[in-house]
Design an enzyme around this catalytic site. Sequence first.
Site, PDB file in Angstrom:
ATOM      1  N   GLU A 195      -8.032   6.049  -6.686  1.00 31.98           N
ATOM      2  CA  GLU A 195      -6.967   6.323  -7.666  1.00 31.98           C
ATOM      3  C   GLU A 195      -7.501   7.132  -8.840  1.00 31.98           C
ATOM      4  O   GLU A 195      -7.048   7.022  -9.960  1.00 31.98           O
ATOM      5  CB  GLU A 195      -6.224   5.067  -8.082  1.00 31.98           C
ATOM      6  CG  GLU A 195      -6.844   3.812  -8.591  1.00 31.98           C
ATOM      7  CD  GLU A 195      -8.312   3.616  -8.879  1.00 31.98           C
ATOM      8  OE1 GLU A 195      -9.171   4.109  -8.126  1.00 31.98           O
ATOM      9  OE2 GLU A 195      -8.593   2.928  -9.873  1.00 31.98           O
ATOM     10  N   ASP A 220       0.736   4.408  -2.449  1.00 32.80           N
ATOM     11  CA  ASP A 220       0.616   5.827  -2.051  1.00 32.80           C
ATOM     12  C   ASP A 220       1.663   6.677  -2.762  1.00 32.80           C
ATOM     13  O   ASP A 220       1.376   7.796  -3.201  1.00 32.80           O
ATOM     14  CB  ASP A 220       0.795   5.973  -0.533  1.00 32.80           C
ATOM     15  CG  ASP A 220      -0.434   5.492   0.233  1.00 32.80           C
ATOM     16  OD1 ASP A 220      -1.430   5.127  -0.418  1.00 32.80           O
ATOM     17  OD2 ASP A 220      -0.383   5.495   1.479  1.00 32.80           O
ATOM     18  N   HIS A 268       0.817  -1.211   0.000  1.00 31.57           N
ATOM     19  CA  HIS A 268       0.000   0.000   0.000  1.00 31.57           C
ATOM     20  C   HIS A 268       0.854   1.266   0.000  1.00 31.57           C
ATOM     21  O   HIS A 268       0.518   2.261  -0.632  1.00 31.57           O
ATOM     22  CB  HIS A 268      -0.882  -0.037   1.257  1.00 31.57           C
ATOM     23  CG  HIS A 268      -2.207   0.605   1.072  1.00 31.57           C
ATOM     24  ND1 HIS A 268      -3.226   0.004   0.385  1.00 31.57           N
ATOM     25  CD2 HIS A 268      -2.676   1.808   1.475  1.00 31.57           C
ATOM     26  CE1 HIS A 268      -4.279   0.807   0.379  1.00 31.57           C
ATOM     27  NE2 HIS A 268      -3.958   1.915   1.032  1.00 31.57           N
TER      28      HIS A 268
HETATM   29  N1  LIG Z   1      -2.276   2.795  -1.979  1.00 30.76           N
HETATM   30  C1  LIG Z   1      -3.512   3.240  -2.078  1.00 30.76           C
HETATM   31  N2  LIG Z   1      -4.432   2.517  -2.765  1.00 30.76           N
HETATM   32  C2  LIG Z   1      -5.689   2.980  -2.878  1.00 30.76           C
HETATM   33  C3  LIG Z   1      -6.065   4.184  -2.297  1.00 30.76           C
HETATM   34  N3  LIG Z   1      -7.366   4.405  -2.583  1.00 30.76           N
HETATM   35  C4  LIG Z   1      -7.793   3.337  -3.344  1.00 30.76           C
HETATM   36  N4  LIG Z   1      -6.772   2.457  -3.522  1.00 30.76           N
HETATM   37  C5  LIG Z   1      -6.758   1.189  -4.240  1.00 30.76           C
HETATM   38  O1  LIG Z   1      -6.934   1.408  -5.638  1.00 30.76           O
HETATM   39  C6  LIG Z   1      -7.325   0.155  -6.227  1.00 30.76           C
HETATM   40  C7  LIG Z   1      -8.302   0.421  -7.309  1.00 30.76           C
HETATM   41  O2  LIG Z   1      -8.542  -0.798  -7.966  1.00 30.76           O
HETATM   42  P1  LIG Z   1      -9.575  -1.010  -9.141  1.00 30.76           P
HETATM   43  O3  LIG Z   1     -10.751  -0.077  -8.946  1.00 30.76           O
HETATM   44  O4  LIG Z   1      -9.829  -2.467  -9.279  1.00 30.76           O
HETATM   45  O5  LIG Z   1      -8.863  -0.447 -10.416  1.00 30.76           O
HETATM   46  P2  LIG Z   1      -7.482  -0.809 -11.102  1.00 30.76           P
HETATM   47  O6  LIG Z   1      -6.779  -1.927 -10.469  1.00 30.76           O
HETATM   48  O7  LIG Z   1      -6.725   0.482 -11.171  1.00 30.76           O
HETATM   49  O8  LIG Z   1      -7.951  -1.226 -12.515  1.00 30.76           O
HETATM   50  P3  LIG Z   1      -8.466  -0.331 -13.730  1.00 30.76           P
HETATM   51  O9  LIG Z   1      -8.880   1.010 -13.158  1.00 30.76           O
HETATM   52  O10 LIG Z   1      -9.623  -1.063 -14.268  1.00 30.76           O
HETATM   53  O11 LIG Z   1      -7.332  -0.186 -14.663  1.00 30.76           O
HETATM   54  C8  LIG Z   1      -7.874  -0.699  -5.079  1.00 30.76           C
HETATM   55  O12 LIG Z   1      -6.957  -1.754  -4.857  1.00 30.76           O
HETATM   56  C9  LIG Z   1      -7.875   0.235  -3.877  1.00 30.76           C
HETATM   57  O13 LIG Z   1      -7.587  -0.417  -2.665  1.00 30.76           O
HETATM   58  C10 LIG Z   1      -5.071   4.928  -1.549  1.00 30.76           C
HETATM   59  O14 LIG Z   1      -5.300   5.988  -0.984  1.00 30.76           O
HETATM   60  N5  LIG Z   1      -3.827   4.416  -1.471  1.00 30.76           N
END
Ligand SMILES: Nc1nc2c(ncn2[C@@H]2O[C@H](COP(=O)(O)OP(=O)(O)OP(=O)(O)O)[C@@H](O)[C@H]2O)c(=O)[nH]1
Length: 379
Positions: free
Chosen positions: A290, A264, A260
Amino acid sequence: MKAGTDDHHRMQEQLERENQALRRQLERLLREARSNEDKMRRFDQLEHRLIGARSIVELLRLLLAEYKSAFGIEFVGLALVDRDLETARLLEAELREDPLLRQGLRLLPSAAPLQQLFGEAAPPRPRLGAFDAECHGALFEGAPRGAIASVALLPLARHGALIGSLHFGSRDAARYEAGTGTHFLERLGGIVGVCLESALNQERLKLDGLTDGLTGVHNRRYFEHRCQIEIAQARRYRHPLACMFLDLDGFKRINDGHGHQSGDEVLRAVGQAIQGQLRAGDTIARYGGEEFVVLLPQTPAQHAREIAERIRQSIAARPVPVPGAQQPLAVTISIGLAMLSAEPSGREAGELAAGLVAAADKALYRAKHGGRNRVVFEE
Ligand SMILES: Nc1nc2c(ncn2[C@@H]2O[C@H](COP(=O)(O)OP(=O)(O)OP(=O)(O)O)[C@@H](O)[C@H]2O)c(=O)[nH]1
């Protein structure tokens, strides 16, 4: 006997003359007292409004416009020390949109120009005297050449350090003469210094609540507020407004594979990379997880498409170093782009904002389904 009557007459005339002179003097003193009383009353009223100002912008407008009309001063300017460009950032939109602030306010990268104006005296004292184009020209931007005859420069200090200066310019050479009393101006300088510091602190607190803690760009709450303002402006001035929705590709994999914390780090780097491609008046915010969102005011579709493409390429070209990974991580981003409709509509800014973001989000969905790492324009 005759001589005695003449003397008596002369004495009476003399006394009469003295009486008249005394009466004139008394009337002048009364007029002065009334005018001072009137000035004090107007000053008190303004002082109350300065203290009661609810925002830095209201305070700046009071200083730059209302002070002028309340006291019949032709030119007013304000300089503020802004070492790390924080005030410039806090007032970014206002400086762009409000000609009064743009002309009347100067932000200085250091206190050095003020130290030159006020010298070494501690505490610094107001400077009154004749206008000198070489020293004072830059303090009164926009004043026609030769219009100012005398100036009063008030140092604004907090805790012994100069934080700015307030400048009054008059067409009347006698209005601010060197050596005249400055009690009134010193009091004003003291009040303005405290009010400015407190209003700027308020603004910082407000901004803290509108900033995303991880990436340092604005948060969604700010975006939603800003989006309505930009929409209202775009419609009023018939400017094109572009909105971009940006989403990291395969971000889950980065989190799962590298932790994680690395995720970040990537989010921070992407936020910076997007910001690096934007102009001062553009807005970037982290929308959630994201996802980022960008507003480009006064930007036609073709130009917005070029900016989106530049952002996409700059991210793809710059892998992000993260702790623990041997190689910097390759990151890509998908971007959906939409324009605010130029068609007149009876809809409110809030409704239009929701529609604009939804259109950009729909384009983003198509970019993801089209294979990611691409820009799609919602026609
Ligand atoms: N490190 C970190 N991860 C985050 C944060 N907010 C959301 N995430 C992660 O972002 C990821 C988003 O995953 P998905 O929505 O499946 O999208 P993706 O893997 O980018 O796939 P696509 O968008 O379809 O290309 C998840 O694993 C969340 O846990 C954050 O503040 N920090």
